[in-house]
Design a protein around this motif. Structure first.
Motif, PDB file in Angstrom:
ATOM      1  N   PHE A   1       0.849  -1.189   0.000  1.00  0.00           N
ATOM      2  CA  PHE A   1       0.000   0.000   0.000  1.00  0.00           C
ATOM      3  C   PHE A   1       0.885   1.240   0.000  1.00  0.00           C
ATOM      4  N   ILE A   2       0.457   2.259  -0.711  1.00  0.00           N
ATOM      5  CA  ILE A   2       1.140   3.555  -0.746  1.00  0.00           C
ATOM      6  C   ILE A   2       0.156   4.611  -0.258  1.00  0.00           C
ATOM      7  N   ILE A   3       0.574   5.401   0.705  1.00  0.00           N
ATOM      8  CA  ILE A   3      -0.244   6.518   1.165  1.00  0.00           C
ATOM      9  C   ILE A   3       0.115   7.744   0.331  1.00  0.00           C
ATOM     10  N   SER A   4      -0.844   8.234  -0.452  1.00  0.00           N
ATOM     11  CA  SER A   4      -0.639   9.399  -1.313  1.00  0.00           C
ATOM     12  C   SER A   4      -1.560  10.526  -0.860  1.00  0.00           C
ATOM     13  N   ASP A   5      -1.364  11.688  -1.452  1.00  0.00           N
ATOM     14  CA  ASP A   5      -2.329  12.776  -1.295  1.00  0.00           C
ATOM     15  C   ASP A   5      -2.794  13.182  -2.690  1.00  0.00           C
ATOM     16  N   ASN A   6      -3.651  14.180  -2.747  1.00  0.00           N
ATOM     17  CA  ASN A   6      -4.186  14.587  -4.047  1.00  0.00           C
ATOM     18  C   ASN A   6      -3.108  15.087  -4.997  1.00  0.00           C
ATOM     19  N   PHE A   7      -2.000  15.577  -4.435  1.00  0.00           N
ATOM     20  CA  PHE A   7      -0.941  16.134  -5.273  1.00  0.00           C
ATOM     21  C   PHE A   7      -0.042  15.048  -5.864  1.00  0.00           C
ATOM     22  N   THR A   8       0.179  13.967  -5.125  1.00  0.00           N
ATOM     23  CA  THR A   8       1.133  12.936  -5.562  1.00  0.00           C
ATOM     24  C   THR A   8       0.473  11.689  -6.152  1.00  0.00           C
ATOM     25  N   ALA A   9      -0.837  11.551  -5.986  1.00  0.00           N
ATOM     26  CA  ALA A   9      -1.505  10.293  -6.336  1.00  0.00           C
ATOM     27  C   ALA A   9      -1.315   9.896  -7.798  1.00  0.00           C
ATOM     28  N   ALA A  10      -1.477  10.842  -8.716  1.00  0.00           N
ATOM     29  CA  ALA A  10      -1.377  10.516 -10.145  1.00  0.00           C
ATOM     30  C   ALA A  10       0.000   9.954 -10.489  1.00  0.00           C
ATOM     31  N   SER A  11       1.049  10.597  -9.992  1.00  0.00           N
ATOM     32  CA  SER A  11       2.410  10.123 -10.242  1.00  0.00           C
ATOM     33  C   SER A  11       2.648   8.779  -9.581  1.00  0.00           C
ATOM     34  N   ASP A  12       2.169   8.643  -8.340  1.00  0.00           N
ATOM     35  CA  ASP A  12       2.363   7.387  -7.617  1.00  0.00           C
ATOM     36  C   ASP A  12       1.712   6.223  -8.353  1.00  0.00           C
ATOM     37  N   LYS A  13       0.518   6.432  -8.905  1.00  0.00           N
ATOM     38  CA  LYS A  13      -0.198   5.362  -9.602  1.00  0.00           C
ATOM     39  C   LYS A  13       0.572   4.882 -10.826  1.00  0.00           C
ATOM     40  N   GLU A  14       1.302   5.786 -11.457  1.00  0.00           N
ATOM     41  CA  GLU A  14       2.069   5.416 -12.651  1.00  0.00           C
ATOM     42  C   GLU A  14       3.321   4.616 -12.304  1.00  0.00           C
ATOM     43  N   GLN A  15       3.797   4.744 -11.070  1.00  0.00           N
ATOM     44  CA  GLN A  15       5.084   4.160 -10.726  1.00  0.00           C
ATOM     45  C   GLN A  15       5.026   2.937  -9.825  1.00  0.00           C
ATOM     46  N   VAL A  16       3.887   2.701  -9.176  1.00  0.00           N
ATOM     47  CA  VAL A  16       3.826   1.575  -8.257  1.00  0.00           C
ATOM     48  C   VAL A  16       3.896   0.252  -9.015  1.00  0.00           C
ATOM     49  N   SER A  17       4.429  -0.736  -8.347  1.00  0.00           N
ATOM     50  CA  SER A  17       4.526  -2.063  -8.951  1.00  0.00           C
ATOM     51  C   SER A  17       3.179  -2.771  -8.873  1.00  0.00           C
ATOM     52  N   ASP A  18       3.026  -3.831  -9.635  1.00  0.00           N
ATOM     53  CA  ASP A  18       1.782  -4.603  -9.637  1.00  0.00           C
ATOM     54  C   ASP A  18       1.495  -5.150  -8.243  1.00  0.00           C
ATOM     55  N   GLY A  19       0.230  -5.096  -7.850  1.00  0.00           N
ATOM     56  CA  GLY A  19      -0.166  -5.611  -6.549  1.00  0.00           C
ATOM     57  C   GLY A  19      -0.091  -4.598  -5.432  1.00  0.00           C
ATOM     58  N   CYS A  20       0.378  -3.405  -5.736  1.00  0.00           N
ATOM     59  CA  CYS A  20       0.468  -2.340  -4.731  1.00  0.00           C
ATOM     60  C   CYS A  20      -0.665  -1.343  -4.959  1.00  0.00           C
ATOM     61  N   GLU A  21      -1.394  -1.011  -3.907  1.00  0.00           N
ATOM     62  CA  GLU A  21      -2.550  -0.139  -4.020  1.00  0.00           C
ATOM     63  C   GLU A  21      -2.266   1.253  -3.466  1.00  0.00           C
ATOM     64  N   ILE A  22      -2.947   2.237  -4.039  1.00  0.00           N
ATOM     65  CA  ILE A  22      -2.816   3.634  -3.607  1.00  0.00           C
ATOM     66  C   ILE A  22      -3.995   3.996  -2.711  1.00  0.00           C
ATOM     67  N   ILE A  23      -3.700   4.565  -1.561  1.00  0.00           N
ATOM     68  CA  ILE A  23      -4.727   5.118  -0.676  1.00  0.00           C
ATOM     69  C   ILE A  23      -4.463   6.619  -0.580  1.00  0.00           C
ATOM     70  N   THR A  24      -5.432   7.432  -0.957  1.00  0.00           N
ATOM     71  CA  THR A  24      -5.244   8.884  -0.983  1.00  0.00           C
ATOM     72  C   THR A  24      -5.892   9.534   0.227  1.00  0.00           C
ATOM     73  N   THR A  25      -5.100  10.302   0.978  1.00  0.00           N
ATOM     74  CA  THR A  25      -5.626  10.985   2.163  1.00  0.00           C
ATOM     75  C   THR A  25      -6.331  12.282   1.790  1.00  0.00           C
TER      76      THR A  25
END
Length: 336
Positions: free
Chosen positions: A92-116
């Protein structure tokens, strides 16, 4: 904090005021700085951890390999590079509204984004800092840009941008500081990077803070605008600059490291100080420095604005993190 039991696994022998504050607000602290990964794995397993959060990343003394063992159902990397992104074991990756788009492009398969949604960081007011002083430019007659003296982030691209800013503003100065001490070798390297005759005599260095150890107050009181390195800035210096009334200019990049300062500025309500290109970065520096009176007004009002922003709303951040962790738990349980 009735929803969670918090255990700190201390990977460093060092302790400071922040650690003392943390120590007084957790259920248990386990010193593990002298324990090998295999033994630490056994300890974590026996503690039956539900959520394991790595706050050290690839920094010295870290135990970043422990996540790869998959000890906890939920494993998160935060605060330090690589922030759990593309790190073995993070799911799991904890993102915010500013970083979420970039994080989604870079995370490996099986890793989920949670946006605060509320930013990645929040702070309590810095009670050990004095009130901001008037802009140095009012007395100097010229604007002084400040920058963090770290060769790890002072790339040729960054240096070129800062040189261009000084060339476009012929009276401006650039002050390197933000660190306890700048050794002579580092100074020689930096001087060489800024050897252009049009700017060389306007490059200065500020060594150890003589007024309040650990706060860099002299540095913040000596600069009018802080230039963030857009190749991975220093969060502490960015936030402290803002607290001392100093505007911060940053430029975003493609990965989390180059987005942290933008996240901070967004939480501070200062997204207009975020740029997306070197030309826009330079134009903003020129625009902010063109009116010393307006710059002084920004310095006078900035702290009160921060106190009412998400960046200094620790309670709000706590609730956001609680909600994010509960969301992670629910997603994990639903997969079973």
């Amino acid at each position: 904090r009735t929803k969670f039991k918090v255990i700190i696994y201390k990977t460093s022998v060092a302790e400071d005021a922040l650690f003392t504050q943390i120590k007084n607000n957790v259920d248990l602290i386990r010193p593990v700085f002298d324990i090998d990964p295999e033994t630490l794995s056994v300890i974590l397993t026996n503690d039956k951890i539900d959520v394991l959060i790595d706050l050290s990343g690839y920094s010295d003394g870290s135990q970043y390999t422990i996540l790869k063992q998959g000890i906890a159902p939920i494993q998160i990397g935060h605060l330090r590079h690589p922030y759990g992104i593309d790190a073995p074991g993070s799911n799991f990756i904890i993102s915010d509204n500013f970083t979420a788009a970039s994080d989604k492009e870079q995370v490996s398969d099986g890793c989920e984004i949670i946006t605060t949604g509320d930013g990645l960081y929040a702070f309590e007011p810095f009670t050990n800092f004095p009130d901001p002083i008037p802009s140095p430019a009012l007395n100097n007659g010229f604007v002084t840009f400040g920058c963090y003296c770290d060769l790890a982030t002072l790339t040729p691209e960054v240096a070129t941008s800062w040189i261009k800013i000084l060339q476009d503003i012929p009276t401006a100065h650039l002050l390197f500081g933000g660190v306890p001490n700048i050794c002579n070798l580092v100074k020689e390297i930096v001087v060489g990077m800024f050897s252009d005759k049009s700017v060389a005599n306007r490059i200065n260095f500020l060594d150890a803070d003589s007024t309040q150890l650990g706060t860099n107050v002299d540095f913040y009181n000596s600069i009018d605008i802080y230039l963030d390195s857009f190749r991975g800035g220093t969060t502490k210096t960015v936030v402290e600059s803002l607290w001392m009334g100093v505007p911060v200019i940053t430029m975003t990049g493609p990965d989390r490291s180059s987005l942290i300062s933008g996240s901070v500025l967004t939480a501070a309500g200062k997204s207009d100080w975020i740029t997306t290109s070197t030309s826009a970065y330079g134009k903003l520096a020129k625009s902010l420095s063109s009116d010393i009176t307006s710059l002084s007004k920004v310095r006078k009002n900035l702290r009160s604005e921060l106190e009412n922003s998400s960046l200094f709303n620790a309670d709000q951040m706590t609730r956001s993190w609680e909600a994010a962790l509960i969301s992670c738990l629910e997603k994990t349980q639903n997969k079973k």
